[in-house]
Design a protein around this motif. Structure first.
Motif, short mmCIF file in Angstrom:
data_model
loop_
_atom_site.label_atom_id
_atom_site.label_comp_id
_atom_site.label_asym_id
_atom_site.label_seq_id
_atom_site.Cartn_x
_atom_site.Cartn_y
_atom_site.Cartn_z
N LEU A 153 7.30 5.20 5.07
CA LEU A 153 7.88 4.97 6.39
C LEU A 153 7.03 4.02 7.24
O LEU A 153 7.57 3.30 8.08
N THR A 154 5.72 4.03 7.04
CA THR A 154 4.84 3.22 7.89
C THR A 154 4.31 1.97 7.20
O THR A 154 4.05 0.98 7.87
N ALA A 155 4.15 2.00 5.91
CA ALA A 155 3.65 0.86 5.12
C ALA A 155 2.37 0.28 5.70
O ALA A 155 2.26 -0.91 5.90
N GLY A 156 1.41 1.13 5.98
CA GLY A 156 0.17 0.66 6.56
C GLY A 156 -1.04 0.83 5.66
O GLY A 156 -2.17 0.65 6.10
N ILE A 157 -0.83 1.20 4.41
CA ILE A 157 -1.90 1.49 3.47
C ILE A 157 -2.89 2.46 4.11
O ILE A 157 -4.08 2.22 4.21
N PHE A 158 -2.35 3.56 4.60
CA PHE A 158 -3.17 4.57 5.24
C PHE A 158 -2.87 5.94 4.63
O PHE A 158 -3.75 6.57 4.07
N PHE A 159 -1.63 6.38 4.74
CA PHE A 159 -1.26 7.71 4.26
C PHE A 159 -1.34 7.81 2.74
O PHE A 159 -1.57 8.89 2.20
N LEU A 217 -11.50 1.61 -0.80
CA LEU A 217 -10.27 1.17 -1.43
C LEU A 217 -9.35 0.43 -0.46
O LEU A 217 -8.77 -0.60 -0.80
N ARG A 218 -9.23 0.93 0.78
CA ARG A 218 -8.32 0.33 1.75
C ARG A 218 -8.66 -1.14 2.05
O ARG A 218 -7.78 -1.99 2.00
N PRO A 219 -9.93 -1.48 2.34
CA PRO A 219 -10.24 -2.90 2.58
C PRO A 219 -9.92 -3.79 1.38
O PRO A 219 -9.42 -4.90 1.54
N PHE A 220 -10.20 -3.29 0.18
CA PHE A 220 -9.91 -4.05 -1.03
C PHE A 220 -8.41 -4.31 -1.16
O PHE A 220 -7.99 -5.43 -1.42
N VAL A 221 -7.60 -3.28 -0.97
CA VAL A 221 -6.15 -3.41 -1.11
C VAL A 221 -5.58 -4.33 -0.02
O VAL A 221 -4.71 -5.15 -0.28
N ARG A 222 -6.10 -4.20 1.21
CA ARG A 222 -5.62 -5.07 2.29
C ARG A 222 -5.93 -6.54 2.00
O ARG A 222 -5.12 -7.41 2.28
N ARG A 223 -7.12 -6.82 1.43
CA ARG A 223 -7.44 -8.20 1.05
C ARG A 223 -6.54 -8.67 -0.09
O ARG A 223 -6.06 -9.79 -0.09
N TRP A 224 -6.32 -7.80 -1.05
CA TRP A 224 -5.50 -8.14 -2.21
C TRP A 224 -4.07 -8.46 -1.78
O TRP A 224 -3.43 -9.35 -2.33
N LEU A 225 -3.56 -7.73 -0.77
CA LEU A 225 -2.21 -7.98 -0.27
C LEU A 225 -2.18 -9.02 0.85
O LEU A 225 -1.15 -9.24 1.46
N HIS A 226 -3.33 -9.64 1.13
CA HIS A 226 -3.45 -10.67 2.16
C HIS A 226 -3.04 -10.18 3.53
O HIS A 226 -2.38 -10.88 4.29
N LEU A 227 -3.44 -8.94 3.87
CA LEU A 227 -3.10 -8.40 5.19
C LEU A 227 -4.15 -8.74 6.22
O LEU A 227 -3.83 -8.91 7.38
N GLY A 228 -5.40 -8.85 5.85
CA GLY A 228 -6.45 -9.22 6.79
C GLY A 228 -6.60 -8.22 7.91
O GLY A 228 -6.09 -7.11 7.88
N ARG A 229 -7.31 -8.64 8.97
CA ARG A 229 -7.47 -7.80 10.14
C ARG A 229 -6.35 -8.08 11.11
O ARG A 229 -5.57 -8.99 10.93
N TYR A 230 -6.32 -7.34 12.21
CA TYR A 230 -5.27 -7.48 13.20
C TYR A 230 -5.15 -8.93 13.64
O TYR A 230 -6.10 -9.57 14.05
N GLY A 231 -3.92 -9.45 13.57
CA GLY A 231 -3.65 -10.78 14.07
C GLY A 231 -4.00 -11.91 13.13
O GLY A 231 -3.76 -13.06 13.44
N LYS A 232 -4.54 -11.63 11.95
CA LYS A 232 -4.91 -12.68 11.02
C LYS A 232 -4.23 -12.44 9.68
O LYS A 232 -4.31 -11.37 9.13
N ASP A 233 -3.59 -13.46 9.18
CA ASP A 233 -3.03 -13.47 7.83
C ASP A 233 -2.02 -12.38 7.55
O ASP A 233 -1.83 -11.99 6.41
#
Length: 150
Positions: free
Chosen positions: A21-27, A65-81
């Motif tokens: 439901l949220t797709a935030g790589i958190f839950f 794991l979360r930072p690795f997955v966020r980089r792998w999915l090109h999510l970056g930090r807030y407001g970037k990529d």
């Protein structure tokens, strides 16, 4: 299965549903922790040990794991990529009517979609009620707007 195994299993599915439901790589990281606690529960360890396994696994996933997955999915930090704009970024570029006059060097209000936002004019000009403005950026909970030329 005992009640604790059922609890871990149900919590795993709840976390997976919340992630969908949220797709935030958190839950999903909490789901990993609950799943590991579920597996450990079959080895006749105490409930406290299961909670420790859950907490440790979740914390390690959040930290590493979360930072690795966020980089792998090109999510970056807030407001970037971001590949998909978040809720606030989706308001940028939207046109909105002024619902409370924006004073010179002050604030007023605009209606963006169904929400009323505090607004400030980009060049610190006064804007009358009913004028259509465009959201340039969001600063905290204030929309920075400019008058739409018509």
């Amino acid at each position: 299965m005992s009640w604790i195994e059922w609890t871990w299993l149900i919590l795993t599915f709840v976390c997976i549903i919340l992630e969908l439901l949220t797709a935030g790589i958190f839950f999903i990281l909490f789901a990993v922790g609950t799943l590991l606690a579920f597996v450990v529960s079959f080895f006749s360890v105490s409930v406290m040990d299961q909670v420790v396994v859950f907490a440790a696994a979740t914390l390690l996933c959040l930290l590493f794991l979360r930072p690795f997955v966020r980089r792998w999915l090109h999510l970056g930090r807030y407001g970037k990529d971001y590949t998909v704009p978040d809720y606030i970024e989706q308001n940028i570029g939207q046109e909105a009517p002024v619902t409370r006059a924006i004073s010179e060097n002050g604030t007023g209000q605009v209606r963006i979609g169904t929400e009323v936002w505090t607004a400030r004019e980009l060049n610190h000009r006064a804007v009358a009620v009913g004028t259509t403005v465009r959201v340039v950026r969001i600063e905290g909970v204030t929309a920075i707007v400019e008058v739409v030329a018509r």
